[in-house]
Design an enzyme around this catalytic site. Structure first.
Site, PDB file in Angstrom:
ATOM      1  N   MET A 162       0.867  -1.173   0.000  1.00 45.02           N
ATOM      2  CA  MET A 162       0.000   0.000   0.000  1.00 45.02           C
ATOM      3  C   MET A 162       0.903   1.222   0.000  1.00 45.02           C
ATOM      4  O   MET A 162       1.862   1.315   0.768  1.00 45.02           O
ATOM      5  CB  MET A 162      -0.982  -0.005   1.170  1.00 45.02           C
ATOM      6  CG  MET A 162      -0.445  -0.072   2.551  1.00 45.02           C
ATOM      7  SD  MET A 162      -1.844  -0.003   3.710  1.00 45.02           S
ATOM      8  CE  MET A 162      -0.984  -0.112   5.272  1.00 45.02           C
ATOM      9  N   HIS A 455       4.548   3.082  12.437  1.00 45.18           N
ATOM     10  CA  HIS A 455       3.887   2.902  11.141  1.00 45.18           C
ATOM     11  C   HIS A 455       2.409   2.535  11.295  1.00 45.18           C
ATOM     12  O   HIS A 455       1.946   2.176  12.364  1.00 45.18           O
ATOM     13  CB  HIS A 455       4.639   1.908  10.271  1.00 45.18           C
ATOM     14  CG  HIS A 455       4.582   0.476  10.698  1.00 45.18           C
ATOM     15  ND1 HIS A 455       4.933  -0.557   9.861  1.00 45.18           N
ATOM     16  CD2 HIS A 455       4.229  -0.114  11.858  1.00 45.18           C
ATOM     17  CE1 HIS A 455       4.802  -1.699  10.479  1.00 45.18           C
ATOM     18  NE2 HIS A 455       4.376  -1.464  11.682  1.00 45.18           N
ATOM     19  N   GLU A 456       1.688   2.698  10.177  1.00 44.13           N
ATOM     20  CA  GLU A 456       0.225   2.553  10.116  1.00 44.13           C
ATOM     21  C   GLU A 456      -0.484   3.532  11.055  1.00 44.13           C
ATOM     22  O   GLU A 456      -1.530   3.236  11.608  1.00 44.13           O
ATOM     23  CB  GLU A 456      -0.212   1.109  10.421  1.00 44.13           C
ATOM     24  CG  GLU A 456       0.504   0.038   9.642  1.00 44.13           C
ATOM     25  CD  GLU A 456       0.492   0.270   8.143  1.00 44.13           C
ATOM     26  OE1 GLU A 456      -0.335   1.041   7.659  1.00 44.13           O
ATOM     27  OE2 GLU A 456       1.341  -0.326   7.466  1.00 44.13           O
ATOM     28  N   GLY A 457       0.092   4.711  11.202  1.00 47.10           N
ATOM     29  CA  GLY A 457      -0.476   5.719  12.094  1.00 47.10           C
ATOM     30  C   GLY A 457       0.193   5.641  13.440  1.00 47.10           C
ATOM     31  O   GLY A 457       0.065   4.644  14.153  1.00 47.10           O
TER      32      GLY A 457
END
Length: 612
Positions: A162, A455-457
């Site tokens: 992504m 990561h991922e927020g």
């Protein structure tokens, strides 16, 4: 031989005693399954994780991917492990039989995937991203897109990514500038640059399917104007049988057409503190004006679509954090039982004892156990809510599961990440000076886990999501549902007529009341003074997470207490000891946190950065 990744008995406890996954076989989708088929999948995952993933975990860390200007090179064990993973069906574990999948409940599939994360988080990353991309195509792809991309992903011939972040934007996706210009053939010309793309380039598969966020010219400003595009590394022009894997460079695609590069170029690799075996890439799209993409889903709905994958990824981060904490705990426990140092008495003539006999070492080990086993139970509960949403008999039950999962997702991501890294730090401390060397694996576990708070927020972004959106959403319905679940557990604890469980229940009841009151104070302040109300959102998430984990531990204690003197006494007493430690030593930390949050202290908002 005991596993170094997990206590195998604990998986069965969590699945069957805590979550009752056997009841999922009453749903038509899972009717052909049983505890036997679930157990076989988990045992296979454990065997592959131990034989194919774990052995090269250190090698992948010390022999990072390299880029010679044309190709990325990884150690060969990564490709071998991924082939074993895909051939055994773990990319397709949650997909239906018609797609060649195992059709496993999400809870059981998550338990399987967790073992690969414990064994080698870097190598697992390639497989988990392929799963996420496959799920996105299944949800939003057209029939033609599924025909070209889905089966190759599920069999491991294609892998995926992504692609969100741009160097100037970071986590602020509203600022992205990558463009997608419509062409006459219905495709889009993609142009832009992205960074921190995990698994962004490699030679592990025939193709890489990038899911790219970009803007169509004339789209609304901000997040409302973002669309999502399928952008393969090599163009895939047709679907059909494939004669076999192509060589590197030019070759043939899955329909027999020439394998042509799609003007996706690697600008360089980013070298990280941990998870070094997974490439982190800087990618340029359309440098020659020849990068083609296909719209996935509706125009200007890209972020809403991508949030499906992002939320899956956030729960994956929680699972990874829990499992790195778990394997680190087991390594520290084994070391503490073997390492002889110090004495049990002041007499210098007395024999030295294993350090596990020392109270401070036991404190560190028990804290790790609380974090690792509690975090894993929380993550599997989140997976169970997904199954509940998919299989519950009524619309109301499905809606309740979705509300709870939406509420808990930021906590499932951030609490295990933050406290999992702390558990790994304690594992290093148990080893003493040896833990800070590469002679033992715990220093790598810490470095690998440290990324999960970013990561991922980041944890801070998850905290803003929880306090700023989730707890007050739908009239705080999710919070009310969680309160019902907690009350049910409190009743079960009190019904056992056990003094220790009764004390735990009262402490949890008090912590829950404190959390509800603090939430009311902050939600009341949010419309008038949002910056002040959100200033300590991370503290709020931590207090929320501690209360949630206390509930998880009380549930485990309620199950364990009747078996404390049975044939598996050591296992169940270990659960009771961990519950006691969490309630006695960890949950009280929320008291000062609530005092801080309710004070609505404006000092962080009023701070002048010249004072820093």
């Amino acid at each position: 031989m005991e596993s170094k990744l997990i206590v195998r008995r604990d998986i069965d406890f969590l699945l069957y005693e805590l979550l009752d996954v056997e009841s999922l076989t009453r749903a038509p989708r899972y009717a052909e399954h049983s505890p036997d088929t679930f157990g076989a999948a988990i045992d296979t995952a454990l065997q592959i994780a131990e034989s194919e993933f774990a052995p090269h975990n250190r090698k992948g860390d010390t022999s990072e991917p390299t880029f010679d200007g044309e190709r990325v090179t990884l150690i060969p064990e990564v490709e071998q492990a991924l082939k074993a993973y895909a051939d055994a069906g773990f990319i397709a574990a949650g997909f239906g039989y018609e797609d060649g999948g195992m059709q496993l409940p999400h809870t059981v599939a998550t338990a399987c995937w967790s073992l690969f994360k414990a064994a080698n988080i870097a190598t697992d990353t390639y497989g988990s991203l392929a799963i996420g991309v496959a799920n996105m195509l299944a949800a939003y792809g057209t029939a033609e897109q599924k025909a070209r991309y889905l089966r190759p992903l599920l069999t491991g011939r294609f892998l995926g990514t992504m692609v969100l972040t741009e160097s100037h934007a970071g986590s602020s996706l509203a600022e992205i500038t990558t463009s997608a210009t419509p062409r006459d053939d219905g495709r889009y010309a993609i142009k832009g640059s992205k960074i921190f793309i995990t698994a962004g380039d490699h030679e592990l598969s025939e193709n890489i399917v990038h899911l790219v966020l970009a803007r169509i010219p004339g789209a609304p400003a901000g997040v409302k104007g973002i669309s999502l595009f399928i952008v393969p590394k090599y163009r895939v022009e047709a679907a059909g049988p494939h004669p076999g894997p192509p060589p590197g460079g030019e070759g043939v695609d899955c329909g027999g057409a020439p394998r042509i590069r799609n003007d996706v170029s690697l600008a360089g690799l980013i070298h990280k503190m941990g998870s070094r075996g997974a490439t982190s890439a800087m990618l340029n799209f359309g440098e020659r004006g020849e990068c083609l993409g296909e719209l996935l889903g509706e125009a200007n709905e890209g972020l809403a679509c991508m949030f499906r994958m992002m939320n899956e990824a956030r729960i994956n981060v929680g699972v990874a954090s829990a499992m790195l904490a778990y394997t680190g705990y087991l390594a520290a426990l084994a070391y503490a039982r073997e390492r002889v140092q110090g004495r049990a008495t002041p007499d210098p003539r007395s024999p030295q004892v294993p350090i596990v006999r020392h109270a401070d070492v036991r404190r560190m080990l028990l804290t790790q156990k609380c974090i690792a086993e509690g975090a894993l139970a929380l993550c599997l509960y989140g997976a169970w809510l997904t199954d509940r949403h998919d299989t519950a008999e009524t619309d109301g039950e499905r809606r309740q599961a979705r509300l709870l999962l939406d509420l808990l997702t930021p906590v499932i991501k951030a609490w295990p990440a933050s406290h999992g890294a702390h558990a790994n730090s304690l594992a290093i401390q148990v080893h003493g000076g040896h833990g800070y060397t590469r002679d033992h694996p715990v220093e790598q576990f810490y470095r690998d886990n440290r990324l999960n708070s970013i990561h991922e927020g980041t944890d801070g972004i998850q905290a803003l999501d929880l306090l700023g959106r989730k707890v007050g959403g739908s009239g705080a319905a999710g919070l009310s549902l969680l309160g019902v679940e907690i009350e049910r557990t409190l009743g079960a604890a009190r019904a056992l007529d056990d003094s220790a469980l009764a004390r735990h229940a009262e402490r949890l009841a008090s912590a829950w009341r404190d959390l509800v009151e603090t939430t009311q104070v902050l939600l009341a302040a949010l419309p008038r003074h949002p910056n002040v109300a959100l200033a300590h959102a991370s503290t709020y998430l931590d207090a929320f997470g501690h209360t949630l984990i206390a509930w998880i531990w009380l549930r485990q204690a309620v199950i364990s207490q009747p078996h404390a003197d049975g044939p598996e006494a050591n296992f169940y007493r270990g659960k009771l000891a961990a519950a006691h430690h969490f309630f006695h030593c960890e949950l009280p930390k929320t008291g000062p946190q609530h005092a801080l949050l309710r004070s609505l202290d404006p000092s962080l908002v009023e701070l002048d950065d010249a004072w820093l």
